[in-house]
Write a protein that holds these residues in place. Structure first.
Motif: not given
Length: 348
Positions: A41-46, A57-62, A97-99
């Motif tokens: 249920d999560h993604v880590n972004v930095y 670094i990385d963005t999650g879903f749109s 997803g949100l790049a």
């Protein structure tokens, strides 16, 4: 594939950030967490502080929710400084997803591997109302049960474009052996494979940080699957090769910042676990296919737990990957069953 609580690993933070909070895990390096509408249920972004701007670094879903959280983060912990660059570790939608949104709305530079960009752009343009004939044939070949097959045939399939913002034309390529400057550090780029093709990982020359995306995770192994797009791929072989190569870089003091779960130290132990986990799965599977079995008949020995509807699709592609690896490695045979499924059997 879950493989239990990792022993020998240490977790400096036991509580992850929530909402618009961020944790500074090293000077100028923020750890943030975005929600996902699934079992994981999560993604880590930095975010890495480049002085007058940030590298993300990385963005999650749109989604509207994720965009709202990013807006709060940019105006909160990120202190209103612009995001000048987005780095995508790999092409999966929870990471890319949100790049396109960052590119279009904030004029951020997109940096990723060539394969990640090509897959992201291609898949975001490939929207389907119903499963393709190739996908249906692939499901049959894996032995998908009749009820699940009938249900999924009538449903709109998962479409990359549903959760990935449109990808503008153009990106900056990174590849194996490159270095990159971000967050006041020089990072060596090492490419992984298996979970996704040409997955970028980043290893700091100046301190003990490793940004690993989904290539290296604690407590779970990333999904490694074969899909209708390349039914004779061998991601298990690619995964094991990458793990053997990356383990040579591992030090016990390195702080690993992954795409899911918690940051951890104890990387040499974790690399051994990741390698041993898949060798163990292959050995169990080889014992199980003393008589012919399809992929969906191999869930129990492979995963050692019941597989529900939510995990069924990922379990199917991972079972295919392991069986196909045994077949391509010359340890199993395969034949077509009357219902169209490939069944695999141990040689000898």
């Amino acid at each position: 594939m879950a493989d239990g609580v990792a022993t020998g690993l240490r977790y400096p933070w036991t509580t992850p950030p929530k909402g618009d909070d961020a944790i500074e895990v090293a000077p100028g390096v923020l750890w943030m967490r975005l929600p996902l509408p699934m079992k994981l249920d999560h993604v880590n972004v930095y975010a890495l502080d480049d002085g007058d701007s940030w590298t993300v670094i990385d963005t999650g879903f749109s989604s509207n929710t994720t965009k709202r959280i990013w807006s709060m983060l940019m105006n909160g912990p990120m202190a209103g400084k612009p995001v000048a660059r987005v780095i995508v570790t790999h092409h999966h939608p929870d990471h890319v997803g949100l790049a396109g949104w960052f590119q279009a709305e904030f004029d951020a530079e997109l940096t990723t591997t060539r394969t990640a960009w090509l897959f992201s752009r291609m898949l975001s343009l490939d929207v389907q109302a119903t499963p393709t004939p190739e996908t249906l044939a692939f499901w049959r070949s894996a032995g998908m049960d009749a009820d699940t097959f009938e249900k999924r045939t009538a449903e709109r399939p998962f479409n990359f474009g549903d959760v990935v913002e449109a990808m503008p034309l153009g990106f900056t390529r990174i590849q194996q052996g490159d270095t990159i400057e971000m967050g006041g550090r020089t990072w060596d780029i090492h490419i992984g494979n298996g979970h996704s093709p040409e997955h970028a990982t980043f290893w700091s020359r100046d301190d003990n940080l490793v940004i690993s995306g989904d290539q290296i995770l604690p407590s779970i192994s990333p999904n490694i699957g074969v899909y209708a797009t390349e039914p004779m791929a061998d991601p298990i072989g690619e995964w094991l090769e990458a793990c053997e190569r990356l383990k040579e870089l591992a030090r016990d003091d390195q702080l690993v910042l992954g795409g899911h779960k918690l940051p951890f130290t104890g990387l040499p132990t974790r690399m051994r676990q990741l390698i041993d986990n898949h060798h163990g799965a292959l050995a169990r599977l080889l014992d199980f296919i003393d008589t012919p079995k399809s992929a969906t008949e191999c869930f129990a020995p492979l995963f050692k737990r019941s597989i529900g509807e939510a995990e069924y699709g990922l379990a199917l592609v991972e079972a295919v990957a392991h069986l196909s690896h045994l077949y391509q490695d010359g340890k199993a045979t395969r034949t077509r069953r009357d219902d169209g499924a490939w069944v695999y059997q141990r040689k000898g």
